[in-house]
Design a protein around this motif. Structure first.
Motif, PDB file in Angstrom:
ATOM      1  N   TYR A  66       6.758 110.752  59.480  1.00  0.00           N
ATOM      2  CA  TYR A  66       5.980 109.566  59.112  1.00  0.00           C
ATOM      3  C   TYR A  66       5.651 108.746  60.354  1.00  0.00           C
ATOM      4  O   TYR A  66       4.525 108.269  60.507  1.00  0.00           O
ATOM      5  CB  TYR A  66       6.740 108.727  58.085  1.00  0.00           C
ATOM      6  CG  TYR A  66       5.988 107.493  57.668  1.00  0.00           C
ATOM      7  CD1 TYR A  66       4.779 107.598  57.006  1.00  0.00           C
ATOM      8  CD2 TYR A  66       6.473 106.230  57.959  1.00  0.00           C
ATOM      9  CE1 TYR A  66       4.069 106.467  56.629  1.00  0.00           C
ATOM     10  CE2 TYR A  66       5.777 105.097  57.583  1.00  0.00           C
ATOM     11  CZ  TYR A  66       4.580 105.228  56.922  1.00  0.00           C
ATOM     12  OH  TYR A  66       3.878 104.112  56.558  1.00  0.00           O
ATOM     13  N   VAL A  67       6.611 108.602  61.266  1.00  0.00           N
ATOM     14  CA  VAL A  67       6.380 107.852  62.499  1.00  0.00           C
ATOM     15  C   VAL A  67       5.283 108.538  63.322  1.00  0.00           C
ATOM     16  O   VAL A  67       4.393 107.882  63.864  1.00  0.00           O
ATOM     17  CB  VAL A  67       7.683 107.712  63.318  1.00  0.00           C
ATOM     18  CG1 VAL A  67       7.404 107.106  64.680  1.00  0.00           C
ATOM     19  CG2 VAL A  67       8.696 106.873  62.560  1.00  0.00           C
ATOM     20  N   GLU A  68       5.332 109.872  63.397  1.00  0.00           N
ATOM     21  CA  GLU A  68       4.295 110.602  64.120  1.00  0.00           C
ATOM     22  C   GLU A  68       2.931 110.371  63.494  1.00  0.00           C
ATOM     23  O   GLU A  68       1.930 110.168  64.197  1.00  0.00           O
ATOM     24  CB  GLU A  68       4.614 112.096  64.135  1.00  0.00           C
ATOM     25  CG  GLU A  68       3.589 112.905  64.898  1.00  0.00           C
ATOM     26  CD  GLU A  68       3.870 114.392  64.883  1.00  0.00           C
ATOM     27  OE1 GLU A  68       3.092 115.106  65.532  1.00  0.00           O
ATOM     28  OE2 GLU A  68       4.829 114.841  64.225  1.00  0.00           O
ATOM     29  N   THR A  69       2.872 110.356  62.175  1.00  0.00           N
ATOM     30  CA  THR A  69       1.619 110.097  61.478  1.00  0.00           C
ATOM     31  C   THR A  69       1.092 108.706  61.813  1.00  0.00           C
ATOM     32  O   THR A  69      -0.107 108.531  62.070  1.00  0.00           O
ATOM     33  CB  THR A  69       1.810 110.230  59.952  1.00  0.00           C
ATOM     34  OG1 THR A  69       2.272 111.544  59.660  1.00  0.00           O
ATOM     35  CG2 THR A  69       0.520 109.974  59.201  1.00  0.00           C
ATOM     36  N   LEU A  70       1.977 107.715  61.835  1.00  0.00           N
ATOM     37  CA  LEU A  70       1.562 106.351  62.185  1.00  0.00           C
ATOM     38  C   LEU A  70       1.003 106.283  63.601  1.00  0.00           C
ATOM     39  O   LEU A  70      -0.019 105.642  63.850  1.00  0.00           O
ATOM     40  CB  LEU A  70       2.745 105.388  62.058  1.00  0.00           C
ATOM     41  CG  LEU A  70       3.234 105.079  60.655  1.00  0.00           C
ATOM     42  CD1 LEU A  70       4.457 104.172  60.724  1.00  0.00           C
ATOM     43  CD2 LEU A  70       2.141 104.428  59.836  1.00  0.00           C
ATOM     44  N   ILE A  71       1.669 106.937  64.536  1.00  0.00           N
ATOM     45  CA  ILE A  71       1.222 106.928  65.928  1.00  0.00           C
ATOM     46  C   ILE A  71      -0.148 107.594  66.045  1.00  0.00           C
ATOM     47  O   ILE A  71      -1.043 107.084  66.722  1.00  0.00           O
ATOM     48  CB  ILE A  71       2.254 107.632  66.831  1.00  0.00           C
ATOM     49  CG1 ILE A  71       3.518 106.781  66.918  1.00  0.00           C
ATOM     50  CG2 ILE A  71       1.680 107.896  68.212  1.00  0.00           C
ATOM     51  CD1 ILE A  71       4.686 107.467  67.591  1.00  0.00           C
ATOM     52  N   ARG A  72      -0.309 108.716  65.386  1.00  0.00           N
ATOM     53  CA  ARG A  72      -1.588 109.422  65.448  1.00  0.00           C
ATOM     54  C   ARG A  72      -2.713 108.576  64.870  1.00  0.00           C
ATOM     55  O   ARG A  72      -3.815 108.525  65.416  1.00  0.00           O
ATOM     56  CB  ARG A  72      -1.510 110.745  64.694  1.00  0.00           C
ATOM     57  CG  ARG A  72      -0.701 111.773  65.410  1.00  0.00           C
ATOM     58  CD  ARG A  72      -0.519 113.002  64.516  1.00  0.00           C
ATOM     59  NE  ARG A  72       0.263 114.003  65.181  1.00  0.00           N
ATOM     60  CZ  ARG A  72      -0.240 114.977  65.920  1.00  0.00           C
ATOM     61  NH1 ARG A  72      -1.528 115.057  66.081  1.00  0.00           N
ATOM     62  NH2 ARG A  72       0.538 115.853  66.499  1.00  0.00           N
ATOM     63  N   THR A  76      16.899 103.012  57.765  1.00  0.00           N
ATOM     64  CA  THR A  76      18.029 103.650  58.444  1.00  0.00           C
ATOM     65  C   THR A  76      17.868 105.154  58.617  1.00  0.00           C
ATOM     66  O   THR A  76      18.190 105.694  59.660  1.00  0.00           O
ATOM     67  CB  THR A  76      19.336 103.377  57.696  1.00  0.00           C
ATOM     68  OG1 THR A  76      19.200 103.800  56.347  1.00  0.00           O
ATOM     69  CG2 THR A  76      19.688 101.914  57.743  1.00  0.00           C
ATOM     70  N   ASN A  77      17.350 105.853  57.636  1.00  0.00           N
ATOM     71  CA  ASN A  77      17.107 107.293  57.758  1.00  0.00           C
ATOM     72  C   ASN A  77      15.651 107.501  58.172  1.00  0.00           C
ATOM     73  O   ASN A  77      14.798 107.821  57.360  1.00  0.00           O
ATOM     74  CB  ASN A  77      17.382 108.017  56.436  1.00  0.00           C
ATOM     75  CG  ASN A  77      18.829 107.933  56.048  1.00  0.00           C
ATOM     76  OD1 ASN A  77      19.696 107.879  56.909  1.00  0.00           O
ATOM     77  ND2 ASN A  77      19.109 107.907  54.751  1.00  0.00           N
ATOM     78  N   LEU A  78      15.389 107.302  59.436  1.00  0.00           N
ATOM     79  CA  LEU A  78      14.031 107.317  59.966  1.00  0.00           C
ATOM     80  C   LEU A  78      13.355 108.667  59.753  1.00  0.00           C
ATOM     81  O   LEU A  78      13.886 109.709  60.131  1.00  0.00           O
ATOM     82  CB  LEU A  78      14.083 106.996  61.465  1.00  0.00           C
ATOM     83  CG  LEU A  78      12.776 106.712  62.156  1.00  0.00           C
ATOM     84  CD1 LEU A  78      12.096 105.508  61.525  1.00  0.00           C
ATOM     85  CD2 LEU A  78      13.019 106.450  63.617  1.00  0.00           C
ATOM     86  N   ASP A  79      12.190 108.647  59.136  1.00  0.00           N
ATOM     87  CA  ASP A  79      11.403 109.851  58.898  1.00  0.00           C
ATOM     88  C   ASP A  79      10.461 110.051  60.089  1.00  0.00           C
ATOM     89  O   ASP A  79       9.440 109.380  60.220  1.00  0.00           O
ATOM     90  CB  ASP A  79      10.606 109.701  57.603  1.00  0.00           C
ATOM     91  CG  ASP A  79       9.843 110.954  57.228  1.00  0.00           C
ATOM     92  OD1 ASP A  79       9.690 111.844  58.086  1.00  0.00           O
ATOM     93  OD2 ASP A  79       9.408 111.043  56.072  1.00  0.00           O
ATOM     94  N   LEU A  80      10.821 110.968  60.977  1.00  0.00           N
ATOM     95  CA  LEU A  80      10.065 111.160  62.211  1.00  0.00           C
ATOM     96  C   LEU A  80       8.650 111.682  61.952  1.00  0.00           C
ATOM     97  O   LEU A  80       7.729 111.373  62.713  1.00  0.00           O
ATOM     98  CB  LEU A  80      10.825 112.092  63.154  1.00  0.00           C
ATOM     99  CG  LEU A  80      12.176 111.553  63.624  1.00  0.00           C
ATOM    100  CD1 LEU A  80      12.856 112.561  64.537  1.00  0.00           C
ATOM    101  CD2 LEU A  80      12.022 110.221  64.338  1.00  0.00           C
TER     102      LEU A  80
END
Length: 56
Positions: free
Chosen positions: A30-36, A24-28
């Motif tokens: 971390y998401v950027e790291t996953l995409i990279r 629910t509290n999305l860590d942006l």
């Protein structure tokens, strides 16, 4: 046997932590790291290094 159990517990804890970063509290960050990592996406002029971990 204990080493394998400890390894599995550590993997579960790691997955649990990653799951909380995507809840629910999305860590942006971390998401950027996953995409990279997944799509080898980077900013212009940025160098991307791939470090493979041989634990698997």
């Amino acid at each position: 046997m204990k080493t394998e159990e400890l390894s599995l517990v550590n993997k579960i804890n790691d997955l649990d932590h990653k799951n909380t970063l995507l809840s629910t509290n999305l860590d942006l960050d971390y998401v950027e790291t996953l995409i990279r990592e997944r799509f080898l996406f980077g900013k212009e002029g940025e160098t991307i290094y791939i470090i493979k971990n041989n634990e698997n």
